[in-house]
Design a protein around this motif. Structure first.
Motif, mmCIF file in Angstrom:
data_model
loop_
_atom_site.group_PDB
_atom_site.id
_atom_site.type_symbol
_atom_site.label_atom_id
_atom_site.label_comp_id
_atom_site.label_asym_id
_atom_site.label_seq_id
_atom_site.Cartn_x
_atom_site.Cartn_y
_atom_site.Cartn_z
ATOM 1 N N UNK A 40 31.344 100.797 18.698
ATOM 2 C CA UNK A 40 32.300 100.941 17.592
ATOM 3 C C UNK A 40 33.273 99.764 17.534
ATOM 4 N N UNK A 41 34.045 99.568 18.593
ATOM 5 C CA UNK A 41 35.162 98.623 18.519
ATOM 6 C C UNK A 41 34.718 97.172 18.368
ATOM 7 N N UNK A 42 33.618 96.775 18.978
ATOM 8 C CA UNK A 42 33.181 95.386 18.882
ATOM 9 C C UNK A 42 33.010 94.945 17.435
ATOM 10 N N UNK A 43 32.649 95.865 16.558
ATOM 11 C CA UNK A 43 32.401 95.523 15.155
ATOM 12 C C UNK A 43 33.690 95.306 14.371
ATOM 13 N N UNK A 44 34.795 95.760 14.896
ATOM 14 C CA UNK A 44 36.056 95.649 14.146
ATOM 15 C C UNK A 44 37.032 94.683 14.807
ATOM 16 N N UNK A 45 36.588 94.026 15.894
ATOM 17 C CA UNK A 45 37.472 93.110 16.608
ATOM 18 C C UNK A 45 37.113 91.658 16.310
ATOM 19 N N UNK A 46 38.129 90.811 16.319
ATOM 20 C CA UNK A 46 37.880 89.376 16.176
ATOM 21 C C UNK A 46 37.075 88.880 17.376
ATOM 22 N N UNK B 199 45.327 90.401 33.883
ATOM 23 C CA UNK B 199 43.876 90.337 33.783
ATOM 24 C C UNK B 199 43.291 90.934 32.522
ATOM 25 N N UNK B 200 44.093 91.408 31.618
ATOM 26 C CA UNK B 200 43.597 91.966 30.362
ATOM 27 C C UNK B 200 43.220 90.854 29.388
ATOM 28 N N UNK B 201 42.270 91.151 28.506
ATOM 29 C CA UNK B 201 41.945 90.274 27.401
ATOM 30 C C UNK B 201 42.367 90.960 26.106
ATOM 31 N N UNK B 202 43.013 90.203 25.229
ATOM 32 C CA UNK B 202 43.543 90.769 23.983
ATOM 33 C C UNK B 202 42.683 90.366 22.797
ATOM 34 N N UNK B 203 42.239 91.372 22.047
ATOM 35 C CA UNK B 203 41.475 91.158 20.818
ATOM 36 C C UNK B 203 42.262 91.737 19.645
ATOM 37 N N UNK B 204 42.434 90.945 18.602
ATOM 38 C CA UNK B 204 43.073 91.452 17.398
ATOM 39 C C UNK B 204 42.031 92.161 16.536
ATOM 40 N N UNK B 205 42.411 93.251 15.915
ATOM 41 C CA UNK B 205 41.512 93.939 14.992
ATOM 42 C C UNK B 205 41.404 93.136 13.696
ATOM 43 N N UNK B 206 40.232 93.154 13.089
ATOM 44 C CA UNK B 206 40.039 92.443 11.833
ATOM 45 C C UNK B 206 40.936 93.037 10.753
ATOM 46 N N UNK B 207 41.528 92.189 9.911
ATOM 47 C CA UNK B 207 42.471 92.693 8.904
ATOM 48 C C UNK B 207 41.861 93.621 7.874
ATOM 49 N N UNK B 208 40.533 93.556 7.685
ATOM 50 C CA UNK B 208 39.890 94.432 6.697
ATOM 51 C C UNK B 208 39.320 95.702 7.325
ATOM 52 N N UNK B 209 39.652 95.956 8.576
ATOM 53 C CA UNK B 209 39.149 97.142 9.269
ATOM 54 C C UNK B 209 40.195 98.254 9.235
ATOM 55 N N UNK B 210 39.777 99.430 9.644
ATOM 56 C CA UNK B 210 40.709 100.548 9.703
ATOM 57 C C UNK B 210 41.708 100.440 10.837
ATOM 58 N N UNK B 211 41.557 99.415 11.677
ATOM 59 C CA UNK B 211 42.466 99.203 12.809
ATOM 60 C C UNK B 211 43.378 98.001 12.569
ATOM 61 N N UNK B 212 43.488 97.561 11.322
ATOM 62 C CA UNK B 212 44.293 96.381 11.008
ATOM 63 C C UNK B 212 45.708 96.531 11.560
ATOM 64 N N UNK B 213 46.189 95.448 12.165
ATOM 65 C CA UNK B 213 47.535 95.449 12.734
ATOM 66 C C UNK B 213 47.569 95.867 14.190
#
Length: 242
Positions: A140-146, A155-169
């Motif tokens: 699920x999440x890989x498809x909506x992440x940059x 040690x965390x990696x930060x991925x922003x959600x794509x602006x056109x996804x339901x997780x924008x912001x």
């Protein structure tokens, strides 16, 4: 000189016995009302000071789906849930890092909104999804992440959600864990530390036979992500009744 008759007004007593009795009764009633108001005021003041919290450590048995939890009252967030029952969910709150409930010693943490990092919030419910947050990363999440990730704390990696996804912001934080599924966390990262709340970040995990535990914490605690995840799992596991 004529003696005035007893019934003449100027010779009647200023306070008749009947009036004295009535006055005494009114005074007694007012005193009783004042005492009741004082007592009620103290009770109300105490209740307002508690603001729905309780320091009681009485245990309640909560049955959710196939799982049986035994929880002390002072970690159960809502008064209506502090009862032995079959439930759809139960909401909890705990101090961090001690994982303690409300008490005279911890009261300041529950009433001080300027330090959201002092509390974590949990919601325990029957699972409605076959996968928890870690299990939803790839399907699920890989498809909506940059595609590009930025390094995060501890040690965390930060991925922003794509602006056109339901997780924008939102931002997603991940980390690899040897022998375990990747850690995954969703956050609405505040622009400044002063804007942080106790619900900036959210993660859900499967625990017990059929429980989903959603827990939330301040973005200020991101460097403690591993300790929080392990502590939440151990805490709930320890309160499951076999």
């Amino acid at each position: 000189m004529n003696t005035p008759e007893a019934h003449e007004p100027e010779f009647l007593p200023l306070l008749s016995p009947r009036f004295v009795y009535k006055l005494a009764g009114v005074i007694a009633l007012l005193a009783a009302l004042a005492l009741a108001v004082s007592f009620a005021g103290k009770r109300l003041g105490a209740n307002l000071a508690l603001a729905g919290h309780t320091s009681s450590r009485q245990n309640y048995d909560i049955f959710i789906g196939q799982d049986h939890l035994r929880l002390p009252a002072n970690i159960i967030r809502f008064e209506s849930q502090r009862v032995t029952r079959i439930a759809e969910r139960v909401d909890l709150y705990l101090t961090w890092p001690a994982l303690e409930g409300y008490s005279d010693e911890t009261r300041r943490f529950f009433n001080d909104v300027s330090h959201p990092e002092k509390l974590i919030f949990l919601q325990v419910a029957q699972s409605t999804m076959s996968r928890d947050m870690s299990g939803r990363l790839e399907p699920i999440y890989r498809h909506v992440l940059e595609d590009v990730a930025l390094p995060g704390p501890a040690g965390l990696m930060r991925y922003e959600a794509k602006p056109n996804s339901g997780y924008a912001g939102e931002a997603f934080f991940t980390a690899t864990r040897p022998g375990r599924p990747d850690y995954v966390l969703r956050c609405l990262v505040p622009e400044s530390e002063t804007a942080s709340s106790s619900a900036d970040c959210q993660r859900d995990v499967h625990i017990g036979k059929d429980l989903t535990v959603i827990y939330r914490f301040s973005a200020k605690l991101l460097p403690k992500w591993q300790a929080i995840d392990e502590s939440v799992e151990s805490f709930i596991q320890a309160r499951l009744v076999p």
